[in-house]
Design a protein around this motif. Structure first.
Motif, PDB file in Angstrom:
ATOM      1  N   ASP A  96      36.971  10.936 -10.168  1.00 58.07           N
ATOM      2  CA  ASP A  96      37.105  12.437  -9.720  1.00 58.07           C
ATOM      3  C   ASP A  96      36.352  13.423 -10.973  1.00 58.07           C
ATOM      4  OD1 ASP A  96      37.556  12.092  -7.302  1.00 58.07           O
ATOM      5  OD2 ASP A  96      39.689  12.704  -7.543  1.00 58.07           O
TER       6      ASP A  96
ATOM      7  N   ARG B 148      29.964  10.425 -11.169  1.00 58.84           N
ATOM      8  CA  ARG B 148      30.438  10.622  -9.957  1.00 58.84           C
ATOM      9  C   ARG B 148      29.192  11.263  -9.055  1.00 58.84           C
ATOM     10  NH1 ARG B 148      35.111  11.872  -6.501  1.00 58.84           N
ATOM     11  NH2 ARG B 148      34.330  11.986  -4.439  1.00 58.84           N
TER      12      ARG B 148
ATOM     13  N   TYR C  47      27.447   8.392  -7.495  1.00 59.96           N
ATOM     14  CA  TYR C  47      28.413   7.739  -6.430  1.00 59.96           C
ATOM     15  C   TYR C  47      28.024   8.491  -4.994  1.00 59.96           C
ATOM     16  CZ  TYR C  47      32.412   6.056  -3.641  1.00 59.96           C
ATOM     17  OH  TYR C  47      33.163   5.740  -2.626  1.00 59.96           O
ATOM     18  N   ASP C  48      28.101   9.736  -4.942  1.00 57.09           N
ATOM     19  CA  ASP C  48      28.068  10.359  -4.056  1.00 57.09           C
ATOM     20  C   ASP C  48      26.798  10.214  -3.319  1.00 57.09           C
ATOM     21  OD1 ASP C  48      30.703  11.384  -4.111  1.00 57.09           O
ATOM     22  OD2 ASP C  48      30.067  13.036  -5.196  1.00 57.09           O
ATOM     23  N   GLN C  49      25.769  10.154  -4.090  1.00 55.61           N
ATOM     24  CA  GLN C  49      24.201   9.893  -3.488  1.00 55.61           C
ATOM     25  C   GLN C  49      23.994   8.627  -3.187  1.00 55.61           C
ATOM     26  OE1 GLN C  49      21.729  11.315  -6.691  1.00 55.61           O
ATOM     27  NE2 GLN C  49      23.028  13.267  -6.911  1.00 55.61           N
ATOM     28  N   GLY C  50      24.762   7.697  -3.547  1.00 56.45           N
ATOM     29  CA  GLY C  50      24.832   6.164  -3.139  1.00 56.45           C
ATOM     30  C   GLY C  50      23.833   5.610  -4.238  1.00 56.45           C
TER      31      GLY C  50
ATOM     32  N   PHE D  52      23.521   3.314  -7.653  1.00 63.54           N
ATOM     33  CA  PHE D  52      24.696   2.574  -8.329  1.00 63.54           C
ATOM     34  C   PHE D  52      23.850   1.635  -9.295  1.00 63.54           C
ATOM     35  CE2 PHE D  52      26.625   3.337  -4.124  1.00 63.54           C
ATOM     36  CZ  PHE D  52      27.798   3.620  -4.611  1.00 63.54           C
TER      37      PHE D  52
ATOM     38  N   PHE E 146      30.407   1.561  -9.766  1.00 59.12           N
ATOM     39  CA  PHE E 146      31.252   0.996  -8.808  1.00 59.12           C
ATOM     40  C   PHE E 146      30.848  -0.603  -8.463  1.00 59.12           C
ATOM     41  CE2 PHE E 146      32.377   0.209  -4.231  1.00 59.12           C
ATOM     42  CZ  PHE E 146      33.639   0.676  -4.363  1.00 59.12           C
ATOM     43  N   LYS E 147      29.849  -0.692  -8.371  1.00 56.43           N
ATOM     44  CA  LYS E 147      29.218  -1.976  -8.095  1.00 56.43           C
ATOM     45  C   LYS E 147      29.861  -3.165  -9.170  1.00 56.43           C
ATOM     46  CE  LYS E 147      25.598  -1.370  -4.616  1.00 56.43           C
ATOM     47  NZ  LYS E 147      24.499  -1.572  -4.176  1.00 56.43           N
TER      48      LYS E 147
ATOM     49  N   PRO F 197      38.276   5.070  -9.133  1.00 58.14           N
ATOM     50  CA  PRO F 197      38.722   5.848  -8.010  1.00 58.14           C
ATOM     51  C   PRO F 197      40.194   5.782  -7.870  1.00 58.14           C
ATOM     52  CG  PRO F 197      36.603   4.579  -7.577  1.00 58.14           C
ATOM     53  CD  PRO F 197      37.023   4.224  -8.776  1.00 58.14           C
ATOM     54  N   VAL F 198      40.620   4.626  -8.228  1.00 52.93           N
ATOM     55  CA  VAL F 198      42.090   4.571  -8.122  1.00 52.93           C
ATOM     56  C   VAL F 198      42.888   4.543  -9.436  1.00 52.93           C
ATOM     57  CG1 VAL F 198      42.083   3.207  -6.022  1.00 52.93           C
ATOM     58  CG2 VAL F 198      42.151   1.749  -8.054  1.00 52.93           C
TER      59      VAL F 198
ATOM     60  N   ALA G 214      34.033  -5.113  -7.141  1.00 50.00           N
ATOM     61  CA  ALA G 214      33.934  -3.944  -6.861  1.00 50.00           C
ATOM     62  C   ALA G 214      35.296  -3.745  -5.860  1.00 50.00           C
ATOM     63  CB  ALA G 214      32.844  -3.447  -5.968  1.00 50.00           C
ATOM     64  N   LEU G 215      35.506  -2.476  -5.976  1.00 51.24           N
ATOM     65  CA  LEU G 215      36.748  -2.183  -5.423  1.00 51.24           C
ATOM     66  C   LEU G 215      36.915  -2.317  -3.880  1.00 51.24           C
ATOM     67  CD1 LEU G 215      39.401  -0.860  -6.386  1.00 51.24           C
ATOM     68  CD2 LEU G 215      38.803   1.560  -5.980  1.00 51.24           C
ATOM     69  N   SER G 216      35.750  -2.332  -3.267  1.00 47.26           N
ATOM     70  CA  SER G 216      35.788  -2.440  -1.740  1.00 47.26           C
ATOM     71  C   SER G 216      35.585  -4.165  -1.356  1.00 47.26           C
ATOM     72  CB  SER G 216      34.428  -1.948  -1.060  1.00 47.26           C
ATOM     73  OG  SER G 216      33.286  -2.207  -1.575  1.00 47.26           O
TER      74      SER G 216
ATOM     75  N   ARG H 271      43.953  -5.691  -0.016  1.00 46.21           N
ATOM     76  CA  ARG H 271      42.593  -6.352  -0.405  1.00 46.21           C
ATOM     77  C   ARG H 271      42.785  -7.980  -0.669  1.00 46.21           C
ATOM     78  NH1 ARG H 271      40.748  -4.591  -5.850  1.00 46.21           N
ATOM     79  NH2 ARG H 271      38.876  -5.824  -5.524  1.00 46.21           N
TER      80      ARG H 271
ATOM     81  N   GLU I  38      28.929  -4.034  -0.422  1.00 44.85           N
ATOM     82  CA  GLU I  38      29.375  -4.943  -1.253  1.00 44.85           C
ATOM     83  C   GLU I  38      30.550  -5.885  -0.761  1.00 44.85           C
ATOM     84  OE1 GLU I  38      28.849  -4.833  -5.012  1.00 44.85           O
ATOM     85  OE2 GLU I  38      27.059  -4.168  -3.681  1.00 44.85           O
TER      86      GLU I  38
ATOM     87  N   ASN J  10      21.366   0.616   0.666  1.00 39.03           N
ATOM     88  CA  ASN J  10      22.579   1.351   1.283  1.00 39.03           C
ATOM     89  C   ASN J  10      21.978   2.687   1.694  1.00 39.03           C
ATOM     90  OD1 ASN J  10      22.887   1.399  -1.574  1.00 39.03           O
ATOM     91  ND2 ASN J  10      23.643   3.339  -0.940  1.00 39.03           N
TER      92      ASN J  10
ATOM     93  N   SER K  15      25.534   8.287   0.628  1.00 43.29           N
ATOM     94  CA  SER K  15      27.028   8.517   1.104  1.00 43.29           C
ATOM     95  C   SER K  15      27.062   9.658   2.173  1.00 43.29           C
ATOM     96  CB  SER K  15      27.985   8.723   0.057  1.00 43.29           C
ATOM     97  OG  SER K  15      27.912   7.403  -0.825  1.00 43.29           O
TER      98      SER K  15
ATOM     99  N   THR L 125      44.399   6.267  -3.230  1.00 40.24           N
ATOM    100  CA  THR L 125      44.796   4.641  -3.341  1.00 40.24           C
ATOM    101  C   THR L 125      45.506   4.362  -2.037  1.00 40.24           C
ATOM    102  OG1 THR L 125      45.077   4.888  -5.741  1.00 40.24           O
ATOM    103  CG2 THR L 125      45.486   2.931  -4.774  1.00 40.24           C
TER     104      THR L 125
END
Lengths: 371, 219
Positions: free
Chosen positions: A239, A244, A247-250, A252, A268-269, A275-276, A317-319, B11, B97, B109, B112, B173
């Motif tokens: 944040d 950042r 990230y919002d614009q996508g 990476f 992020f990738k 983010p956490v 990546a986190l996802s 995850r 991803e 992609n 967002s 989180t």
């Protein structure tokens, strides 16, 4: 050895000490203003803080190092050339710190017990490193187990500051399979206020900020549910990150140090855990405000979060799944197919037996019904 | 267990089991459906209609004439929901991803903000469709527990994803973990609820087209 052989704790106030070292009031006020801002206090508190710190007697501090790598001490004492922050450190009375103190062996341990006696109920206890519970012999200091030393020293402390992720949450020693049975300070000490200052290592100014708060108000700052000062750990790295907007614009970075990464696109990738992760790296930065990991092109690894070492691969990546694979899905599909064949066979045999059991209505039966 | 531990579980083990049950469930159901079979149609086809089944697969994906006037809510709501859902699942960078890691394939992609708008459109469409389902007497009569369950299972991932993205309701989180859990719930139940139409829709369309073609009602 007589106790007089040990250097006496300086009795002067912090203000006197600062004066002796040629720190002007203006410089000191500037420092306090920065600290109040970081602690999210109103600007008017800067002069109050300066006043309180200047008048305060040098706070007795006992620093215990357990299962750690000395990175926390390195971070706090040697992060950059002496500044007011490090001077403030000089001006507390660091009565015991087995890496920094000159005394050794019995003399060192006597310094600790002496400080505990002289400042009973008033000293601040700083701990870095986790405590092994598997076997007391895994980590000892002067033949005393980490557990015993912590419990003994914590008894007379006014408050405890757990420094670094090992002391706050177990850190690397606790990483799976946790061979030493490592635990955090807060897992053992339940009856003292504990301030957690996690990070691997934590940011130096966070440390001095917490100390300044304690000296000014005589109390611990407002903490979050993981025991961290909210003023420093209130927001995620993500944040507050300068990358950042991308990230919002996508947008990476695809690989380390590619054109996108250099243009400041989001990491992020590349596995960034920003983010956490709750920490102040993106705002206070490191090395005297020079930079922080994300700025130098590497994603955040989430080092100030509990169990970050076991929270999935650092470069995924986190996802992304932690461990799921396509072959696992394939094996499941094969098992599903086998179950499907079994069900189909069962359905067919049901159908066949129903067909076999089917009785045709005979003319006699119809006649009987007529009657 | 703190929030990061929860996310790691979501995850990790939780996702693994959800994916295993999903893959096994889908294949099992397909075997079950095909294994049931159909009796051979011994009657002579009324019309010779080769390819009627395949044609129907495509023609029923397009809106039939007059439907917009007769059923505007179902018509518009259905398209908005499905297209929004596909855009959200398939074109949000973190989702790509996920697929890249699992299957080794990736694609460009969308920004967002655009994905966010798609998700909102999907959520709104789902809510409108639910209201219509409850207020429309015919739809209400036709609806059972399975329909409402399918609706809730679909809404949850969209809603939790939206809340996580905007840092709403719970800490990020935790919200992200809840998002993953909702997806996992959807994965586990998808093969055994009406949501299985994800896989059976074109099979049943082909069958309908083919059987009606034989009966002389060309699609």
């Amino acid at each position: 050895m007589k106790q007089t052989d040990f250097p006496k704790v300086l009795q002067g106030t912090v203000g006197e000490g600062l004066e002796q070292r040629g720190i002007t009031r203006r410089e000191f006020l500037k420092f306090c203003t920065a600290l109040t801002a970081m602690l999210a206090l109103p600007p008017s508190m800067a002069s109050v803080m300066a006043e309180a710190i200047a008048k305060a007697r040098r706070q007795s501090v006992i620093w215990l190092s357990f299962q750690e790598c000395t990175g926390c001490t390195e971070s706090i004492t040697r992060s950059h050339s002496p500044t007011l922050e490090t001077l403030i450190f000089d001006l507390i009375s660091l009565d015991y710190h087995h890496t920094l103190q000159a005394a050794s062996a019995e003399a060192a341990e006597l310094a600790r017990t002496q400080a505990m006696q002289d400042n009973a109920g008033k000293y601040l206890l700083i701990v870095d490193g986790s405590i092994p519970m598997g076997n007391p012999g895994y980590s000892t200091i002067a033949g005393i187990s980490n557990y015993d030393m912590l419990v003994e020293t914590a008894k007379g402390a006014a408050a405890i500051v757990a420094v670094g992720t090992c002391a706050t949450y177990g850190g690397l020693p606790k990483a799976d399979p946790n061979p030493t049975g490592a635990v955090a300070v807060s897992d053992i000490i339940k009856d003292k206020p504990i301030i957690n200052v996690p990070g691997c290592p934590p940011i130096p100014v966070v440390m001095t900020g917490v100390l300044a708060h304690f000296l000014t108000f005589g109390s611990i700052p407002e903490l979050d549910d993981l025991g961290r000062p909210k003023s420093f750990y209130g927001e995620t790295i993500h944040d507050r990150c300068y990358r950042r907007p991308f990230y919002d614009q996508g947008k990476f970075a695809q690989t380390f140090d590619d054109e996108a990464a250099r243009m400041g696109w989001c990491l992020f990738k590349l596995g960034c855990k920003g983010p956490v992760t709750y920490n102040a790296c993106a705002t206070t930065k490191w090395n005297d405000g020079t930079s922080f990991p994300i700025q130098s092109g590497h994603g955040c690894i989430g080092c100030s979060e509990p169990n970050f070492w076991d929270a999935g691969p650092l470069y995924k990546a986190l996802s992304m799944p932690v461990s799921a694979t396509a072959s696992m899905l394939g094996a499941a599909a094969v098992a599903g197919a086998a179950a499907g064949v079994a069900i189909t066979w069962h359905n067919h045999s049901n159908k066949a037996s129903a067909k076999a059991a089917h009785e045709k209505v005979t003319p006699q039966e119809l006649l009987r019904e007529d009657k | 267990m703190n929030h990061l531990d929860l996310l790691t579980f979501a995850r990790g083990d939780a996702l693994n089991w959800a994916l295993i049950l999903f893959a096994a469930g889908v294949v099992l159901r397909l075997f079950e459906i095909f294994g049931l079979g159909r009796k051979a149609d011994l009657a002579k086809p009324r019309t010779n209609s080769p390819g009627s089944g395949w044609r129907t697969v495509f023609t029923r994906s397009l809106p039939p004439q007059g439907l917009l006037k007769r059923e505007p809510v179902t018509y518009v709501g259905g398209y908005v929901f499905h297209l929004g859902l596909f855009a959200t699942i398939l074109f949000f960078a973190p989702h790509i991803e996920f697929f890249d890691d699992l299957f080794g394939i990736s694609w460009p992609n969308l920004p967002s903000a655009l994905v966010d708008a798609s998700a909102v459109a999907s959520i709104v469409a789902l809510c409108v469709l639910l209201a219509h389902r409850i207020t429309n007497p015919v739809k209400r009569m036709l609806s059972g527990f399975g329909d409402y369950l399918a609706w809730a299972l679909t809404l949850l991932p969209l809603l939790t994803g939206y809340l996580a993205f905007h840092h709403l309701l719970f800490e990020y989180t935790l919200m992200l973990s809840l998002h993953l859990f909702s997806v996992e719930l959807l994965l586990v139940l998808l093969p055994f609820t009406k949501l299985f139409h994800t896989f059976s829709v074109f099979i049943s369309r082909w069958y309908n087209g083919d059987i009606f073609g034989r009966k002389g009602t060309a699609s």
